[in-house]
Write a protein that holds these residues in place. Sequence first.
Motif, PDB file in Angstrom:
ATOM      1  N   ALA A 141       0.836  -1.204   0.000  1.00 53.11           N
ATOM      2  CA  ALA A 141       0.000   0.000   0.000  1.00 53.11           C
ATOM      3  C   ALA A 141       0.866   1.248   0.000  1.00 53.11           C
ATOM      4  N   ILE A 142       0.346   2.309  -0.601  1.00 52.56           N
ATOM      5  CA  ILE A 142       1.033   3.599  -0.595  1.00 52.56           C
ATOM      6  C   ILE A 142       0.109   4.629   0.056  1.00 52.56           C
ATOM      7  N   ILE A 143       0.713   5.686   0.578  1.00 52.47           N
ATOM      8  CA  ILE A 143      -0.052   6.770   1.181  1.00 52.47           C
ATOM      9  C   ILE A 143       0.334   8.080   0.519  1.00 52.47           C
ATOM     10  N   GLY A 144      -0.655   8.911   0.281  1.00 52.85           N
ATOM     11  CA  GLY A 144      -0.403  10.213  -0.303  1.00 52.85           C
ATOM     12  C   GLY A 144      -1.010  11.304   0.551  1.00 52.85           C
ATOM     13  N   ARG A 145      -0.275  12.375   0.752  1.00 53.08           N
ATOM     14  CA  ARG A 145      -0.762  13.543   1.479  1.00 53.08           C
ATOM     15  C   ARG A 145      -0.664  14.754   0.562  1.00 53.08           C
ATOM     16  N   PHE A 146      -1.781  15.403   0.313  1.00 53.51           N
ATOM     17  CA  PHE A 146      -1.838  16.561  -0.574  1.00 53.51           C
ATOM     18  C   PHE A 146      -2.182  17.790   0.262  1.00 53.51           C
ATOM     19  N   GLN A 147      -1.224  18.695   0.397  1.00 57.36           N
ATOM     20  CA  GLN A 147      -1.391  19.888   1.214  1.00 57.36           C
ATOM     21  C   GLN A 147      -1.520  21.111   0.313  1.00 57.36           C
ATOM     22  N   VAL A 148      -2.608  21.881   0.490  1.00 63.63           N
ATOM     23  CA  VAL A 148      -2.756  23.133  -0.253  1.00 63.63           C
ATOM     24  C   VAL A 148      -1.736  24.127   0.291  1.00 63.63           C
ATOM     25  N   ASN A 149      -0.988  24.772  -0.627  1.00 57.14           N
ATOM     26  CA  ASN A 149       0.006  25.763  -0.218  1.00 57.14           C
ATOM     27  C   ASN A 149      -0.121  26.976  -1.128  1.00 57.14           C
ATOM     28  N   ARG A 150      -0.877  27.958  -0.670  1.00 55.65           N
ATOM     29  CA  ARG A 150      -1.136  29.157  -1.477  1.00 55.65           C
ATOM     30  C   ARG A 150       0.107  30.007  -1.672  1.00 55.65           C
ATOM     31  N   SER A 151       1.148  29.772  -0.878  1.00 53.61           N
ATOM     32  CA  SER A 151       2.361  30.578  -0.995  1.00 53.61           C
ATOM     33  C   SER A 151       3.308  30.075  -2.085  1.00 53.61           C
ATOM     34  N   LEU A 152       2.999  28.918  -2.684  1.00 50.19           N
ATOM     35  CA  LEU A 152       3.862  28.393  -3.741  1.00 50.19           C
ATOM     36  C   LEU A 152       3.855  29.339  -4.937  1.00 50.19           C
ATOM     37  N   ILE A 153       5.041  29.613  -5.445  1.00 54.04           N
ATOM     38  CA  ILE A 153       5.188  30.422  -6.655  1.00 54.04           C
ATOM     39  C   ILE A 153       5.779  29.524  -7.731  1.00 54.04           C
ATOM     40  N   PHE A 154       5.067  29.355  -8.828  1.00 55.09           N
ATOM     41  CA  PHE A 154       5.498  28.435  -9.860  1.00 55.09           C
ATOM     42  C   PHE A 154       6.165  29.181 -11.014  1.00 55.09           C
ATOM     43  N   GLY A 155       7.330  28.698 -11.398  1.00 57.36           N
ATOM     44  CA  GLY A 155       7.976  29.176 -12.607  1.00 57.36           C
ATOM     45  C   GLY A 155       7.886  28.077 -13.648  1.00 57.36           C
ATOM     46  N   LYS A 156       8.889  27.992 -14.495  1.00 59.94           N
ATOM     47  CA  LYS A 156       8.903  26.961 -15.528  1.00 59.94           C
ATOM     48  C   LYS A 156       9.521  25.660 -15.028  1.00 59.94           C
ATOM     49  N   VAL A 157      10.083  25.684 -13.837  1.00 58.88           N
ATOM     50  CA  VAL A 157      10.861  24.547 -13.342  1.00 58.88           C
ATOM     51  C   VAL A 157      10.087  23.778 -12.279  1.00 58.88           C
ATOM     52  N   MET A 158       9.958  22.468 -12.472  1.00 62.78           N
ATOM     53  CA  MET A 158       9.277  21.595 -11.511  1.00 62.78           C
ATOM     54  C   MET A 158      10.217  21.309 -10.328  1.00 62.78           C
ATOM     55  N   ARG A 159       9.654  21.241  -9.121  1.00 67.78           N
ATOM     56  CA  ARG A 159      10.457  21.015  -7.926  1.00 67.78           C
ATOM     57  C   ARG A 159      10.016  19.729  -7.234  1.00 67.78           C
ATOM     58  N   TYR A 160      10.995  18.901  -6.883  1.00 71.48           N
ATOM     59  CA  TYR A 160      10.681  17.616  -6.263  1.00 71.48           C
ATOM     60  C   TYR A 160      11.806  17.193  -5.331  1.00 71.48           C
ATOM     61  N   ALA A 161      11.548  16.156  -4.545  1.00 71.55           N
ATOM     62  CA  ALA A 161      12.565  15.625  -3.634  1.00 71.55           C
ATOM     63  C   ALA A 161      12.331  14.135  -3.440  1.00 71.55           C
ATOM     64  N   ALA A 162      13.402  13.416  -3.099  1.00 72.14           N
ATOM     65  CA  ALA A 162      13.325  11.979  -2.846  1.00 72.14           C
ATOM     66  C   ALA A 162      13.833  11.693  -1.440  1.00 72.14           C
ATOM     67  N   TYR A 163      13.248  10.686  -0.791  1.00 72.36           N
ATOM     68  CA  TYR A 163      13.619  10.350   0.576  1.00 72.36           C
ATOM     69  C   TYR A 163      13.726   8.829   0.702  1.00 72.36           C
ATOM     70  N   GLY A 164      14.591   8.388   1.623  1.00 68.97           N
ATOM     71  CA  GLY A 164      14.706   6.955   1.859  1.00 68.97           C
ATOM     72  C   GLY A 164      16.108   6.549   2.233  1.00 68.97           C
ATOM     73  N   PRO A 165      16.298   5.270   2.583  1.00 68.12           N
ATOM     74  CA  PRO A 165      17.611   4.773   2.991  1.00 68.12           C
ATOM     75  C   PRO A 165      18.684   4.987   1.919  1.00 68.12           C
ATOM     76  N   GLU A 166      18.302   4.875   0.666  1.00 64.55           N
ATOM     77  CA  GLU A 166      19.240   5.108  -0.437  1.00 64.55           C
ATOM     78  C   GLU A 166      18.837   6.400  -1.151  1.00 64.55           C
ATOM     79  N   LYS A 167      18.708   7.457  -0.357  1.00 60.40           N
ATOM     80  CA  LYS A 167      18.233   8.732  -0.858  1.00 60.40           C
ATOM     81  C   LYS A 167      19.071   9.253  -2.021  1.00 60.40           C
TER      82      LYS A 167
END
Length: 245
Positions: A141-167
């Motif tokens: 099973a997977i879990i997803g959390r979607f948080q509204v963040n009105r302060s986000l400013i979007f440009g042309k570049v997507m932003r992401y991050a990875a987490y884990g033991p082999e980050k």
Amino acid sequence: MQSSENFGDYSKTFITDVPTDLESETAIFYARTLPRFPDEAIYIYSFKEHRMIYAGGWEEILGYKDNEINMLAIVNMSAPEFAPFSHELNDKALQFIHQKSKDLEKYSFSIELKKIHKDGTAVPIFARVGVYSSENGKITAIIGRFQVNRSLIFGKVMRYAAYGPEKEKFEEELNKILFSYLAISNKEREALELVAKGYSFKEIARDLKVSHSAIEKRIIPLYKRFNVKSLTHLVSFAYDNSILP
């Protein structure tokens, strides 16, 4: 480049459009015990049952009732400009985690994007998706959390991050596969922020407690990815596209 219809093909082989049964014991248990923050929607999707087994907060966030939201709908409600990257990130993250068999619950990834509300408006979302449970080295099973963040400013570049033991491997794999997109990882942005403050690569490496070459691997590929010719140009690009505050 692939047509948008082909993005997410790997992930879509594992998900369905079956919503949760809010009257089930499982859904009732999660509704009582799973913490949910204001302006946040949560889902738990079971690969064993091939369905959503819990959903909460979706009507307040994106206009869908908890008993109608489903995994396929969530995947496909990204705004058009974010959809190809989001689908590809889902695919490659799941493929990477499927290669692992230990500490699966410690793996997750996050992405900042716009999702389309049921009424057609765009909602700025910080989404984090991770492994919720596993059995015998396989994700159940997977879990997803979607948080509204009105302060986000979007440009042309997507932003992401990875987490884990082999980050490091996880993020490097995503960086390599997603190189053709205008995207930047959390670790790349962290190093770039210090570059913008005038620190040398050597100073950044010392500050972040990594090797000099590790910093080079975070910064140098950005030249080609963002089509810039110098470090000054890279920093300017980052500010112009809301990568840096």
